[in-house]
Scaffold this motif. Structure first.
Motif, short mmCIF file in Angstrom:
data_model
loop_
_atom_site.label_atom_id
_atom_site.label_comp_id
_atom_site.label_asym_id
_atom_site.label_seq_id
_atom_site.Cartn_x
_atom_site.Cartn_y
_atom_site.Cartn_z
N ALA A 194 -34.26 -20.87 -89.67
CA ALA A 194 -34.23 -22.20 -90.27
C ALA A 194 -33.36 -22.22 -91.52
O ALA A 194 -32.61 -23.18 -91.75
CB ALA A 194 -35.65 -22.65 -90.61
N LEU A 195 -33.42 -21.17 -92.32
CA LEU A 195 -32.56 -21.09 -93.51
C LEU A 195 -31.09 -21.02 -93.10
O LEU A 195 -30.24 -21.66 -93.71
CB LEU A 195 -32.93 -19.87 -94.35
CG LEU A 195 -34.25 -19.94 -95.11
CD1 LEU A 195 -34.52 -18.61 -95.80
CD2 LEU A 195 -34.22 -21.06 -96.13
N ALA A 196 -30.79 -20.23 -92.09
CA ALA A 196 -29.40 -20.10 -91.63
C ALA A 196 -28.87 -21.43 -91.09
O ALA A 196 -27.73 -21.81 -91.37
CB ALA A 196 -29.30 -19.01 -90.56
N GLY A 208 -29.83 -24.30 -91.97
CA GLY A 208 -29.71 -25.21 -93.11
C GLY A 208 -28.53 -24.88 -94.02
O GLY A 208 -28.26 -25.61 -94.97
N TYR A 264 -28.12 -22.00 -95.83
CA TYR A 264 -28.48 -21.20 -97.00
C TYR A 264 -27.54 -20.01 -97.14
O TYR A 264 -27.24 -19.32 -96.17
CB TYR A 264 -29.91 -20.71 -96.90
CG TYR A 264 -30.32 -19.79 -98.02
CD1 TYR A 264 -30.68 -20.30 -99.25
CD2 TYR A 264 -30.34 -18.40 -97.85
CE1 TYR A 264 -31.05 -19.47 -100.30
CE2 TYR A 264 -30.70 -17.56 -98.87
CZ TYR A 264 -31.06 -18.10 -100.10
OH TYR A 264 -31.42 -17.26 -101.12
N TYR A 300 -38.72 -14.33 -88.65
CA TYR A 300 -37.49 -14.59 -87.90
C TYR A 300 -37.22 -16.08 -87.78
O TYR A 300 -36.08 -16.53 -87.93
CB TYR A 300 -37.56 -13.94 -86.51
CG TYR A 300 -37.62 -12.43 -86.59
CD1 TYR A 300 -36.50 -11.68 -86.94
CD2 TYR A 300 -38.80 -11.76 -86.33
CE1 TYR A 300 -36.55 -10.30 -87.02
CE2 TYR A 300 -38.87 -10.38 -86.41
CZ TYR A 300 -37.73 -9.66 -86.75
OH TYR A 300 -37.80 -8.29 -86.84
N TYR A 333 -38.31 -18.38 -89.82
CA TYR A 333 -38.00 -18.87 -91.16
C TYR A 333 -36.55 -18.57 -91.53
O TYR A 333 -35.84 -19.42 -92.05
CB TYR A 333 -38.96 -18.23 -92.17
CG TYR A 333 -38.84 -18.79 -93.56
CD1 TYR A 333 -39.28 -20.07 -93.85
CD2 TYR A 333 -38.28 -18.04 -94.59
CE1 TYR A 333 -39.19 -20.59 -95.13
CE2 TYR A 333 -38.18 -18.55 -95.87
CZ TYR A 333 -38.63 -19.83 -96.12
OH TYR A 333 -38.52 -20.34 -97.39
N SER A 334 -36.09 -17.36 -91.24
CA SER A 334 -34.70 -17.01 -91.56
C SER A 334 -33.73 -17.81 -90.69
O SER A 334 -32.65 -18.18 -91.15
CB SER A 334 -34.46 -15.51 -91.39
OG SER A 334 -34.64 -15.11 -90.05
N ALA A 381 -27.09 -16.60 -99.73
CA ALA A 381 -27.69 -15.84 -100.84
C ALA A 381 -26.70 -15.77 -102.00
O ALA A 381 -25.49 -15.68 -101.81
CB ALA A 381 -28.03 -14.44 -100.37
#
Length: 55
Positions: free
Chosen positions: A43-45, A47, A49, A38, A40-41, A51
């Motif tokens: 942090a991607l959001a 940033g 990111y 959770y 990690y996702s 898909a």
């Protein structure tokens, strides 16, 4: 395994305390493993990111 041995070696008379320490260690490790994806996702959001999409 070395954490358990270290705690046992520190004070051999308090087996209950050793068990409690090991229980807290295990619970903390399990919580971290459960929360990791959770975080990690998130942090991607944050940033930005996105898909890749087929097409």
């Amino acid at each position: 395994m070395t954490v358990r041995r270290t705690v046992r070696a520190a004070d051999g008379d308090e087996t209950g305390r050793t068990g409690a320490y090991t229980g807290v260690w295990t619970a903390t490790e399990a919580t971290g493993a459960a929360a990791g994806p959770y975080l990690y996702s998130a942090a991607l959001a944050l940033g930005g990111y996105a898909a890749a999409r087929a097409g």
